[in-house]
Design a protein around this motif. Structure first.
Motif, mmCIF file in Angstrom:
data_model
loop_
_atom_site.group_PDB
_atom_site.id
_atom_site.type_symbol
_atom_site.label_atom_id
_atom_site.label_comp_id
_atom_site.label_asym_id
_atom_site.label_seq_id
_atom_site.Cartn_x
_atom_site.Cartn_y
_atom_site.Cartn_z
ATOM 1 N N GLU A 40 38.616 7.777 14.281
ATOM 2 C CA GLU A 40 38.175 6.291 14.178
ATOM 3 C C GLU A 40 37.086 5.960 13.299
ATOM 4 O O GLU A 40 37.129 4.910 12.820
ATOM 5 N N LEU A 41 36.318 6.487 13.307
ATOM 6 C CA LEU A 41 35.099 6.315 12.315
ATOM 7 C C LEU A 41 35.473 6.516 10.904
ATOM 8 O O LEU A 41 34.668 5.895 10.007
ATOM 9 N N ALA A 42 36.516 7.208 10.553
ATOM 10 C CA ALA A 42 36.945 7.504 9.158
ATOM 11 C C ALA A 42 37.948 6.577 8.727
ATOM 12 O O ALA A 42 38.026 6.382 7.733
ATOM 13 N N THR A 43 38.425 5.489 9.629
ATOM 14 C CA THR A 43 39.302 4.837 9.321
ATOM 15 C C THR A 43 38.952 3.371 9.759
ATOM 16 O O THR A 43 38.172 3.133 10.623
ATOM 17 N N ALA B 222 28.283 11.094 7.348
ATOM 18 C CA ALA B 222 29.100 10.547 6.385
ATOM 19 C C ALA B 222 30.672 11.217 6.304
ATOM 20 O O ALA B 222 30.911 12.341 6.903
ATOM 21 N N VAL B 223 31.419 10.678 5.757
ATOM 22 C CA VAL B 223 32.951 11.229 5.568
ATOM 23 C C VAL B 223 33.171 11.095 4.001
ATOM 24 O O VAL B 223 32.810 9.957 3.376
ATOM 25 N N PHE B 224 33.803 11.955 3.723
ATOM 26 C CA PHE B 224 33.929 12.244 2.136
ATOM 27 C C PHE B 224 35.532 12.737 2.001
ATOM 28 O O PHE B 224 36.043 13.446 2.699
ATOM 29 N N GLU C 174 20.219 11.385 -3.188
ATOM 30 C CA GLU C 174 20.876 11.963 -4.419
ATOM 31 C C GLU C 174 22.300 12.803 -4.006
ATOM 32 O O GLU C 174 23.134 12.837 -4.701
ATOM 33 N N ALA C 175 22.325 13.403 -2.765
ATOM 34 C CA ALA C 175 23.290 14.369 -2.549
ATOM 35 C C ALA C 175 24.733 13.368 -2.240
ATOM 36 O O ALA C 175 25.735 13.560 -2.721
ATOM 37 N N LEU C 176 24.193 12.029 -1.547
ATOM 38 C CA LEU C 176 25.337 11.144 -1.219
ATOM 39 C C LEU C 176 25.748 10.467 -2.588
ATOM 40 O O LEU C 176 26.996 10.138 -2.849
ATOM 41 N N MET C 177 24.834 10.191 -3.758
ATOM 42 C CA MET C 177 25.118 9.530 -4.809
ATOM 43 C C MET C 177 26.165 10.682 -5.571
ATOM 44 O O MET C 177 27.034 10.270 -6.567
ATOM 45 N N GLY C 178 25.728 12.066 -5.550
ATOM 46 C CA GLY C 178 26.608 12.886 -6.242
ATOM 47 C C GLY C 178 28.072 12.901 -5.788
ATOM 48 O O GLY C 178 28.912 13.115 -6.544
ATOM 49 N N LEU C 179 28.199 12.912 -4.383
ATOM 50 C CA LEU C 179 29.527 12.864 -3.826
ATOM 51 C C LEU C 179 30.029 11.464 -4.326
ATOM 52 O O LEU C 179 31.436 11.525 -4.401
ATOM 53 N N HIS C 180 29.519 10.480 -4.345
ATOM 54 C CA HIS C 180 30.059 9.088 -4.756
ATOM 55 C C HIS C 180 30.578 9.266 -6.130
ATOM 56 O O HIS C 180 31.469 8.360 -6.555
ATOM 57 N N ARG C 181 30.138 9.925 -6.932
ATOM 58 C CA ARG C 181 30.525 10.048 -8.360
ATOM 59 C C ARG C 181 31.854 10.911 -8.598
ATOM 60 O O ARG C 181 32.526 10.665 -9.400
ATOM 61 N N ILE C 182 32.141 11.761 -7.566
ATOM 62 C CA ILE C 182 33.092 12.697 -7.747
ATOM 63 C C ILE C 182 34.087 12.546 -6.772
ATOM 64 O O ILE C 182 35.429 13.175 -6.819
ATOM 65 N N CYS C 183 33.911 11.859 -5.405
ATOM 66 C CA CYS C 183 35.033 11.767 -4.600
ATOM 67 C C CYS C 183 35.564 10.325 -4.703
ATOM 68 O O CYS C 183 35.067 9.401 -4.975
ATOM 69 N N PRO C 184 36.824 10.074 -4.311
ATOM 70 C CA PRO C 184 37.423 8.840 -4.652
ATOM 71 C C PRO C 184 37.131 8.040 -3.532
ATOM 72 O O PRO C 184 37.013 6.763 -3.587
ATOM 73 N N GLN C 185 36.440 8.420 -2.118
ATOM 74 C CA GLN C 185 35.870 7.724 -1.154
ATOM 75 C C GLN C 185 34.648 8.199 -0.429
ATOM 76 O O GLN C 185 34.989 9.503 -0.320
ATOM 77 N N VAL C 186 33.693 7.707 -0.238
ATOM 78 C CA VAL C 186 32.602 8.155 0.596
ATOM 79 C C VAL C 186 32.166 7.127 1.631
ATOM 80 O O VAL C 186 32.016 6.055 1.249
ATOM 81 N N ARG C 187 32.230 7.406 2.915
ATOM 82 C CA ARG C 187 31.963 6.428 4.056
ATOM 83 C C ARG C 187 30.665 6.679 4.467
ATOM 84 O O ARG C 187 30.641 7.917 5.264
ATOM 85 N N PHE C 188 29.646 6.119 4.351
ATOM 86 C CA PHE C 188 28.314 6.348 5.011
ATOM 87 C C PHE C 188 28.433 5.616 6.463
ATOM 88 O O PHE C 188 28.512 4.657 6.602
ATOM 89 N N LEU C 189 28.039 6.802 7.237
ATOM 90 C CA LEU C 189 28.229 6.425 8.772
ATOM 91 C C LEU C 189 26.771 6.172 9.541
ATOM 92 O O LEU C 189 26.583 6.028 10.631
ATOM 93 N N GLY C 190 25.807 6.455 8.647
ATOM 94 C CA GLY C 190 24.513 6.156 9.110
ATOM 95 C C GLY C 190 23.427 6.976 9.055
ATOM 96 O O GLY C 190 23.941 8.337 8.979
ATOM 97 N N SER C 191 22.138 7.011 9.120
ATOM 98 C CA SER C 191 20.966 7.642 9.214
ATOM 99 C C SER C 191 20.411 7.265 10.609
ATOM 100 O O SER C 191 19.984 6.167 10.792
ATOM 101 N N TYR C 192 19.946 8.130 11.562
ATOM 102 C CA TYR C 192 19.575 7.782 12.850
ATOM 103 C C TYR C 192 18.617 8.787 13.456
ATOM 104 O O TYR C 192 18.898 10.135 12.995
ATOM 105 N N PRO C 193 17.897 8.696 14.269
ATOM 106 C CA PRO C 193 16.820 9.684 14.756
ATOM 107 C C PRO C 193 17.787 10.791 15.500
ATOM 108 O O PRO C 193 18.720 10.624 16.273
ATOM 109 N N ARG C 194 17.187 11.877 15.263
ATOM 110 C CA ARG C 194 17.769 13.164 15.879
ATOM 111 C C ARG C 194 17.536 13.278 17.432
ATOM 112 O O ARG C 194 16.204 12.773 17.756
ATOM 113 N N ALA C 195 18.561 13.306 18.247
ATOM 114 C CA ALA C 195 18.177 13.341 19.975
ATOM 115 C C ALA C 195 16.914 14.491 20.248
ATOM 116 O O ALA C 195 16.249 14.442 21.056
#
Length: 310
Positions: free
Chosen positions: A70-73, A198-200, A256-277
Motif C-alpha cells: 500500500e505504501l509503494a502504490t 523509501a521504495v525504489f 546523497e544516497a537518495l539522490m544517487g538512487l534517483h539518478r539511476i532508478c526509474p522511480q524512488v518513493r521517499f516514505l519519510g524520515s522519523y525518530p527511531r522508537a
C-alpha cells in the motif's frame, strides 16, 4: 480533513489499537478502527483521517506485505512515527470452552508463525483459518464461527470471551513495529536517532543490478536496517525494493544516497524520515559525517576557484 481523527487496523481490541494508545497524542484524538490496512491508509488519502497506524514489520514473520504494498502504490503517503510493541497472545474462547473442545482457531496471518509451535504441542489437530485482524478473529469466535482466537488478552472483555491460555509466543522477544502514516508534508527535525524509509524500482534487470543500487548506500556509509523485495504486478521478475536506512534525510550521507538512487532508478518513493522508537543513534563510519562531507565540498570549491590546498 479531520485533523483530530486517527484510524488504525481494527476492529476494536487489536494490537494496533494498543500500539496507537501508547502515543501521547492519541489521548486527544478520535480513534476510529478500519477493516483493513488498505482502508486505513485510504482514509488518510481521502482526508477522512489525519493519520493511520498500521503494522509494517514483525520480528518473527518479517514485513507486513499489505502495508508495504500500500505504501509503494497509490497516492503517496509519509511515515511520521514508529511504535514498537512486544507481542504475546492469548487463546480466547467462549465461556465454558475447554481445550479439548477447540477444533478451529483463527487470527491474523502474521500471528500464525508466532504460535505455530504452541499449536503443534497443545492443539495439533485444530484447523487454522486466517482473519483480517486478531480482534476480528475474537469477534468471529464471539459469533460462534470459530472455537478460539489468538489475540491480545485485553480483547477478551471486549468480546465477551475468556483467555483459555495466556502469554503464548514461540519467540519470547517477539515484537511488532507499527508506523503512523499521514499525507506528505515536511519531515520532522532530526533527533540524532532517526530512520529513513523509501521504495525504489530497478531500471533494468541484469546481473549486479541490485548491487549497483545498494552501493549508493554502502559507499556513503549508510546502514540499511531492512530491505525487502515486493512484486510490482508488472510480470514475473519485476520487483521494487522497500528499505529502512539509519539516519535522516537531512544527513548528507543519506540525502546523497537518495539522490544517487534517483539518478539511476526509474522511480524512488521517499516514505519519510522519523525518530527511531528505540532511540539508538546511527553508526557513522569515518569519512561519512556531515562535517566531513562539508569539508570535502569546501576542498572542491577551493580547487575550482584556484585556492588549492590550504
Amino acid at each position: 480533513m479531520s485533523a483530530h481523527r486517527y484510524t488504525y487496523l481494527g476492529p476494536v481490541g487489536t494490537f494496533t489499537e494498543a500500539a496507537l494508545r501508547t502515543l501521547p497524542e492519541a489521548a486527544t484524538r478520535e480513534l476510529v478502527p478500519s477493516v483493513s490496512v488498505a482502508a486505513a491508509l485510504d482514509a488518510v488519502r481521502n482526508g477522512e483521517a489525519a493519520a493511520a497506524l498500521v503494522p509494517i514489520e514483525n520480528s518473527v514473520e518479517g514485513g507486513v506485505t499489505a502495508t508495504l504494498d500500500e505504501l509503494a502504490t497509490g497516492k503517496p503517503l509519509m511515515i511520521y512515527r514508529e511504535v514498537l510493541l512486544p507481542i504475546a497472545f492469548a487463546l480466547l474462547v467462549r465461556p465454558g470452552t475447554e481445550l479439548a473442545g477447540v477444533q478451529t482457531v483463527t487470527g491474523h496471518p502474521v500471528a500464525q508463525p508466532q504460535v505455530r509451535r504452541w499449536l503443534a504441542a497443545n492443539l495439533p489437530d485444530a484447523r487454522w483459518e486466517s482473519a483480517s485482524s486478531n480482534a476480528e478473529g475474537a469477534r468471529l469466535v464471539q459469533e460462534g464461527k470459530f472455537d478460539g482466537a489468538f489475540a491480545g488478552e485485553f480483547a477478551a472483555a471486549l468480546y465477551g470471551l475468556e483467555p483459555l491460555a495466556t502469554d503464548i509466543h514461540d519467540a519470547s522477544s517477539a515484537t511488532t513495529r507499527f508506523v503512523l502514516v499521514g499525507r506528505p508534508g515536511r519531515t520532522s527535525a532530526p533527533t540524532g536517532a532517526d530512520k529513513t524509509s523509501a521504495v525504489f524500482w530497478l531500471a533494468h534487470d541484469h546481473p549486479g543490478a541490485l548491487l549497483e543500487l545498494l552501493q549508493e548506500f554502502a559507499v556513503r556509509g549508510v546502514n540499511l536496517m531492512r530491505i525487502e523485495s515486493r512484486p510490482t504486478g508488472g510480470g514475473l521478475g519485476q520487483y521494487c525494493f522497500s528499505v529502512d536506512a539509519e539516519g535522516h534525510i537531512t544527513d548528507r550521507r543519506v540525502s546523497e544516497a537518495l539522490m544517487g538512487l534517483h539518478r539511476i532508478c526509474p522511480q524512488v518513493r521517499f516514505l519519510g524520515s522519523y525518530p527511531r522508537a528505540d532511540e539508538q543513534p546511527p553508526m557513522v563510519r569515518p569519512g561519512t559525517s556531515d562535517a566531513e562531507f562539508n569539508e570535502a565540498a569546501d576542498w572542491l570549491s577551493r580547487c575550482l576557484d584556484g585556492r588549492g590546498e590550504q
